[in-house]
Every structure is written in structure tokens, then in C-alpha cells.
Design an enzyme around this catalytic site. Structure first.
Site, mmCIF file in Angstrom:
data_model
loop_
_atom_site.group_PDB
_atom_site.id
_atom_site.type_symbol
_atom_site.label_atom_id
_atom_site.label_comp_id
_atom_site.label_asym_id
_atom_site.label_seq_id
_atom_site.Cartn_x
_atom_site.Cartn_y
_atom_site.Cartn_z
ATOM 1 N N PHE A 1 0.809 -1.215 0.000
ATOM 2 C CA PHE A 1 0.000 0.000 0.000
ATOM 3 C C PHE A 1 0.852 1.278 0.000
ATOM 4 O O PHE A 1 0.304 2.371 -0.037
ATOM 5 C CB PHE A 1 -0.908 0.015 1.238
ATOM 6 C CG PHE A 1 -1.657 -1.257 1.467
ATOM 7 C CD1 PHE A 1 -2.859 -1.500 0.822
ATOM 8 C CD2 PHE A 1 -1.152 -2.243 2.317
ATOM 9 C CE1 PHE A 1 -3.548 -2.689 1.023
ATOM 10 C CE2 PHE A 1 -1.836 -3.430 2.532
ATOM 11 C CZ PHE A 1 -3.045 -3.654 1.876
ATOM 12 N N ASP A 2 2.171 1.128 0.073
ATOM 13 C CA ASP A 2 3.059 2.269 0.270
ATOM 14 C C ASP A 2 2.754 3.000 1.580
ATOM 15 O O ASP A 2 3.021 4.197 1.706
ATOM 16 C CB ASP A 2 2.988 3.244 -0.913
ATOM 17 C CG ASP A 2 4.161 4.218 -0.931
ATOM 18 O OD1 ASP A 2 5.207 3.909 -0.330
ATOM 19 O OD2 ASP A 2 4.022 5.309 -1.520
ATOM 20 N N TYR A 3 2.183 2.295 2.541
ATOM 21 C CA TYR A 3 1.927 2.887 3.848
ATOM 22 C C TYR A 3 3.208 2.783 4.689
ATOM 23 O O TYR A 3 3.341 1.940 5.572
ATOM 24 C CB TYR A 3 0.774 2.180 4.555
ATOM 25 C CG TYR A 3 -0.607 2.506 4.011
ATOM 26 C CD1 TYR A 3 -0.852 3.670 3.289
ATOM 27 C CD2 TYR A 3 -1.678 1.644 4.237
ATOM 28 C CE1 TYR A 3 -2.122 3.969 2.797
ATOM 29 C CE2 TYR A 3 -2.949 1.937 3.753
ATOM 30 C CZ TYR A 3 -3.165 3.101 3.031
ATOM 31 O OH TYR A 3 -4.431 3.388 2.563
ATOM 32 N N ASP A 4 4.144 3.690 4.389
ATOM 33 C CA ASP A 4 5.396 3.743 5.137
ATOM 34 C C ASP A 4 5.151 4.197 6.579
ATOM 35 O O ASP A 4 4.086 4.704 6.918
ATOM 36 C CB ASP A 4 6.354 4.749 4.488
ATOM 37 C CG ASP A 4 6.802 4.332 3.107
ATOM 38 O OD1 ASP A 4 6.721 3.133 2.790
ATOM 39 O OD2 ASP A 4 7.219 5.217 2.336
ATOM 40 N N LYS B 1 0.991 6.784 7.955
ATOM 41 C CA LYS B 1 0.165 7.203 6.821
ATOM 42 C C LYS B 1 -1.271 6.725 6.956
ATOM 43 O O LYS B 1 -2.194 7.317 6.396
ATOM 44 C CB LYS B 1 0.748 6.665 5.516
ATOM 45 C CG LYS B 1 2.003 7.359 5.016
ATOM 46 C CD LYS B 1 2.394 6.790 3.661
ATOM 47 C CE LYS B 1 3.647 7.411 3.098
ATOM 48 N NZ LYS B 1 3.998 6.860 1.768
#
Length: 648
Positions: free
Chosen positions: A320-323, A349
Site C-alpha cells: 500500500f506504500d503505507y510507510d 500514513k
């Protein structure tokens, strides 16, 4: 799941010391390393902030060109008051020392870094050598990371290189493989200093290749520059306990997981806290099945050795690119039983707030593993559950559906609903798809690198967040059309080739035909959370769209304060104020910490997509922010540093 290593049995010995010496630690080291973004100064307060006026304005000479392609330029520095100088780091990594009262230049250091696609600097770090004689050269040092992945040590008083550090003041950090292009790996954020060790993270270019460079963190002796230790968020040895969370052999084929944001440091505990990111690539993990620890986590390392003390993963098998995008906040947090616990608060995020005992890693609120939607992509296997903090408020909407659409007109809203119905949608952690999936929170958050700020008197944390959903589409490589170059912007589609992956990724905001978000405002918000009571105290839209509108209707008929997506973070002061730029309307605002009411605002030369700072000089309190805008948001740009103080 929280993992506590045997080393942490020793942490209890430090617990009382940590509570008693936090204030001393903050005085001894750069306060930027605590992550709290709090100033104890109160000369400027809620009663007189309306008298705040510009004290000086300085220009670095690095204003971005009007038409920027294949680059991301943002003046995001959080200036540092060191040895009587206000030190600013420019977008090219030049350091400029200014007189804090007048803004006049005193010295400049130019690392002559290579020009790369990502042009920004998120700060520097200061260290005092307590073994050196007072006044000796380089007894007081500044550490700077560069775009060619080097670490430079400078004399904080003069700006000259420390010749005894590395080779003539420079340590060239080693990558694990050659770069595909200049700037694939850079040292973007401020290094961390733990005792006599300098710890450096990296920004690894997203979505360029599956076999991305390692996002390993490296640590060096603060005096000599000798390598002390390395830590890789992607485990490379079978003996590493985290290796079992990767499909056999997959960790060796992937990189990233890097620490591109700022780290936090507890000197008394000898700990450095790493907010790690997703492994490569960001949106498809069929070739790296498993939870993929230590990525997308907070990892506590012993500063002197680099050994893992504890860690917690916020997003399992991140697709999800939820860094973990922001520096943790290190605070002393009262508990219901009367104890005061040395806490670590992490914003993500996702808009979820997690709190831990930073010595042991014990969660300070229950954490539940909840079922989440599953992937429809061939070969992919999303994590069946994700962790959610129980009893904590959320900072952003946690889902999106066609029923949530919004429009300026009924037709606009209807078209948005038709558009949304064509995509996959649902709750947070709905995976990417070939159909296209609406992400809410978006791939950029929610909260991002600016993170939150904390007031120790009221126990209120204030956090800005973006609220516009994004659409993520996985396109089979044979069907994808890729251009020779890629514009980096938030208002249009961005395509990522991701060499070695079966899919090309397209990321775009969910916008109407008018170019406005299809989601209801506010499109950015500022939220105040009482961390003791665990509830939202107030929430207000952050930013006005008035300057962006082709026509300006009467304020009596239309409230333009709908929020504007942006970047940066807040500053809290003992004067009861919240200072923040962030917005694309080029304003610096002061909010009342108790109520969220705007008490003062001033127009900046460009968007203040940075974190303000405050200091005292000559008996007067100053508030300073870098105001350079952000090319990804297509905002007005500048090269300004602006200071304010009270009108006499």
C-alpha cells in the site's frame, strides 16, 4: 506482533534514569531528535500573537525553475540554532549560517553534491565532543548527509570540514549494489546522534526496480568516521529472527525498507528508533510473500552496537506504500494508574496512532489484529489481518465508497460517483488491483513526514493530515504504455515501471472533471488529540482554496477554508500556540492550542512545506520557517527563510 529481544531485560535498569533525565538529555543533544517539535518559549503567546510581524527574510539563491520535470524540489529544512548561528540546509544541501536576529549571512558550506531528481534537505544534526578541549576545532560538529550518499562533518562555529573525520571530513557510505541512476540512494533526512555514534538512514527511489538497493542504516564513530555497525530492515541472514516472515529466498531479491524520515533518540537508554518503510516494490508483493519484517515498522536499536532491542510492524506485507513516514515522538506519558511512562508515539500514513513504552516496546494501548480485504491479483497474497490500536482515535477517514463522493455541483457529484463505481473500493487496506483501487487514506497519507507535535503540559498532540484519496492500478507490463520521462506531481497520474515486476503501477488522485477532489472536504485537516484521555480535542480544516479558485464568491456565501493538501509539520510552544505552514495557500498560521481557532496568519513568499522552529536571541523570541513550496504539488516556489517576532 511486538518482538522483545533478551537485551531488553537490561532496559529496566535504565527506566528510572530515562524518566528523570529526559529534560537533561534534551538539553545535551539536538532537541530535533526527540520528535516533539515543542518550544518552551512563551514570550509569544495567545494574548499577543496578533502583534507578530516579519523580522527578516533571507533568500538562499536556489529558487526552483518554473517548469520542473523529472525532479522533486521542496525546501523542507527545519533550521537549527547551533553555536549562536541559525543554520539552514538548502535544497542542494548547502549550509548557510545566519545571524538569528538579523538574517545576515555569516558563513556558507557547499558540499558540491551531485544534482539529482530529489532535491531537498530535511535537516542536519549537531554533536558536542565532550572529550575535546573547549574551543578546539571541531569540538562542536554538524553532520550533513548528501545526495551522493556521503556523510560530512563540519566545525559548527566556522563551517569548515573536520579533517580528522573520514577522509578530509567526508565518509563515502557504501551501497550494496550500483545505482541505476544518480540519486537512486541519497541521505535525505538529518542523521541521528546517539552518544558518540552518528546514525544515517537513506531515501531509496520508490518503484524503480524490485531488486532495489538495500535500505540499510549505517552508523559511524562521531570522531573518526569509522564504521561502527549496519542494520538492514530486510533481513539478509537466515539466523535473523525476522527472516522467517519472508518466503524462502525472497528477502535476498528485494531492497528498500529504508529509513527516509527522521529517527528519534533516547540518550539515557542508548536507543535509536527507526521508522522503516515498505520493501520494494511498493504495490505488488507476490514475489515476497509473508509479513516482511522489519519493514513498515518501528525498530528500536541499541545505539552503541546496532543490535535490535524491540520492534513492531504497523503494516504486514505492505502493498500500500503505507510507510512509517514520520519521526516518532518521545514523551513522558501519564498512565491511568498514575505511572509516568517513557513513551514512543508513532503516527502513520494510515492515520492510526500507536503508543509504546519506548524502553521495552510494550504497547500502551491494546492492539487488535483485524481481518482486512484480500487481493484479487494473481500470485499475490495479502496479509489476512492488520494491527489496529484499540481505543485510539483515527486521524483520517478509514474507508471510501461511491456513497462518500462530493462535488461543487450536483453534476460534478454525479460524475464523481460514476467514476468511483468503476474502481474497487472499501475499507483501509483494500489491496491494489488491475481494476484500480481507491485508497483511503491515500498512498501519501494521512499524516506524512512532518508528523505531530506534543505539548507536555496538556498532553495534546497536534497532527496535520491530507484527506484526498488516490487510485492505484496495477497494469500488466505487456499492456502498459510508458513515456521516456515521468512528471512528478500530485494533480495527475504517475506511472512507475518497477523493473522486474509483472505489473506497472499507476497512481493518481481521485479528482472530478473540474479537477477538484471527489471526496468531501476538508482536503487537509489539523487534529488535536489528548493522548492521556485518548480523544480528539478539536479538528479544523487546514488551508483555504480561495487563491486557487477562478472566481471568488462572497465569503458570506462560500467558505473557502476547505483544506489544501500539503506537507510539513507543526510547532507547539509554551505560549499555547500551534504554528504551521503546510498549506498551498502560502500562509503561516498560529492556532490556539486549546480551541483550534486561528489567532494570526501571514502570507509567505511560497508554501511553507516545512516545520517551523522557535528560538530566543537578544531577549526576543523568533519563529522561523523555510518557505520554498513543493514542486510535486505544483505550488508557488521560492527560496525564502522568513523570521517573525513581536512588534515593539
Amino acid at each position: 506482533m511486538n518482538i522483545l529481544s533478551p537485551m531488553c531485560r537490561r532496559c529496566g535498569l535504565f527506566l528510572l534514569l530515562a524518566v528523570l533525565s529526559l529534560a537533561a538529555g534534551a538539553a545535551d543533544t539536538d532537541t530535533h531528535q526527540l520528535g516533539t517539535k515543542y518550544s518552551p518559549l512563551a514570550q509569544i503567546n495567545t494574548q499577543n500573537v496578533a502583534r507578530l510581524q516579519k523580522a527578516w527574510e533571507f533568500h538562499t539563491g536556489e529558487a526552483p525553475p518554473k517548469d520542473v520535470k523529472d525532479a522533486l524540489i521542496a525546501f523542507e529544512d527545519q533550521p537549527s540554532l547551533i553555536e549562536g548561528n541559525l543554520v539552514v540546509c538548502t535544497t542542494s544541501r548547502r549550509l548557510i549560517a545566519l545571524d538569528p536576529q538579523t538574517g545576515k549571512q555569516r558563513w556558507v558550506f557547499d558540499p558540491k553534491s551531485q544534482k539529482v531528481g530529489m532535491q531537498k534537505c530535511r535537516g542536519i544534526t549537531h554533536w558536542q565532543d565532550r572529550r575535546a578541549e573547549a574551543g578546539a576545532a571541531c569540538a562542536s560538529r554538524i553532520f550533513l548527509g548528501t545526495t551522493d550518499y556521503s556523510l560530512i562533518a563540519l566545525d559548527a562555529r566556522t563551517g569548515r570540514r573536520c579533517e580528522g573525520f573520514g577522509e578530509q571530513g567526508v565518509v563515502k557510505m557504501q551501497m550494496d549494489k550500483p545505482e541505476l541512476f544518480r540519486g537512486e540512494v541519497v541521505a535525505a533526512s538529518n542523521p541521528a546522534v546517539v552518544g558518540d555514534v552518528v546514525v544515517v538512514g537513506s531515501a531509496v527511489a520508490d518503484n524503480q526496480r524490485v531488486a532495489a538497493p538495500s535500505g540499510r542504516v549505517q552508523a559511524f564513530d562521531a570522531r573518526s568516521g569509522a564504521l561502527r555497525w549496519r542494520f538492514d530492515p530486510v533481513p539478509r541472514e537466515a539466523s535473523d529472527p525476522a527472516s522467517g516472515s519472508w518466503a524462502p529466498g525472497s528477502a535476498a531479491q528485494h531492497g528498500a525498507g529504508n529509513v527516509w524520515s527522521s529517527m528519534a533518540v533516547d540518550q539515557a537508554l542508548d536507543m535509536v528508533y527507526l521508522p522503516t518503510t515498505s520493501p520494494s516494490g511498493d504495490f505488488y508483493g507476490g514475489d515476497r510473500l509473508g509479513d516482511n519484517r522489519y519493514t513498515s515498522s518501528i525498530v528500536a536499536l541499541q545505539g552503541s552496537t546496532g543490535k535490535v532491542v524491540w520492534h513492531f510492524q504497523f503494516v504486514h506485507h505492505n502493498i500500500f506504500d503505507y510507510d512509517t513516514p514520520s519521526e516518532p515522538l518521545l514523551i513522558d506519558l501519564p498512565q491511568p494508574d498514575g505511572r509516568v511512562v517513557p513513551a514512543l508515539v508513532q503516527n502513520n500514513k494510515t492515520g492510526l496512532i500507536f503508543m509504546f513504552n519506548r524502553a521495552t516496546g510494550e504497547p500502551l494501548q491494546p492492539i487488535a489484529e483485524r481481518s482486512v480485504p484480500q487481493s484479487t491479483m494473481s500470485g499475490e497474497k495479502a496479509a489476512p489481518t492488520q494491527p489496529f490500536p484499540v481505543g485510539m482515535p483515527t486521524l483520517t477517514p478509514q474507508s471510501f465508497s461511491p456513497e462518500d463522493v462530493w462535488g461543487f455541483t450536483p453534476i460534478d457529484k454525479w460524475l464523481c460517483k460514476r467514476k468511483a463505481q468503476g474502481y474497487r473500493y472499501g475499507t483501509i487496506f483494500t489491496p491494489p488491483s488491475e481494476q484500480g483501487t481507491i485508497f483511503s487514506p491515500s498512498v501519501g497519507g494521512g499524516p506524512n513526514w512532518g508528523g505531530g507535535a506534543y505539548d507536555p503540559a496538556s498532553h495534546i498532540m497536534v497532527v496535520p493530515s491530507n484527506r484526498v484519496p488516490t487510485i492505484v492500478t496495477l497494469i500488466p507490463r505487456a499492456k502498459a504504455k510508458l513515456g521516456a520521462s515521468q512528471a512528478i506531481e500530485s494533480g495527475g497520474a504517475m506511472n512507475f515501471a518497477v523493473a522486474g515486476a509483472p505489473y506497472v503501477t499507476r497512481v493518481e488522485p481521485l479528482l472530478s472533471v473540474l479537477g477538484a477532489p471527489c471526496s468531501a472536504p476538508p482536503w487537509a485537516a489539523l487534529t488535536a488529540v489528548d493522548l492521556v484521555k485518548r480523544k480528539i480535542v478539536w479538528e479544523v480544516p487546514l488551508g483555504s482554496i480561495e487563491a486557487m479558485m477562478p472566481m471568488k464568491p462572497p465569503k458570506s456565501l462560500f467558505d473557502a477554508n476547505l483544506g489544501t493538501p500539503g506537507a510539513g509539520g507543526p510547532l507547539l510552544t509554551a505560549g499555547g500556540l500551534v504554528f504551521i505552514g503546510y498549506t498551498l495557500d502560502n500562509q503561516l498560521r498560529a492556532f490556539d492550542l486549546k480551541t483550534g481557532k486561528v489567532l494570526w496568519q501571514s502570507e509567505l513568499p511560497a508554501a511553507g512545506t516545512a516545520v517551523p522552529v522557535s528560538y530566543e536571541a537578544g531577549g526576543e523570541q523568533y519563529v522561523v520557517i523555510t518557505a520554498g513550496g513543493h514542486t510535486m504539488y505544483r505550488s508557488k516556489t521560492s527560496d525564502a527563510v522568513v523570521a517573525y517576532k513581536l512588534k515593539r
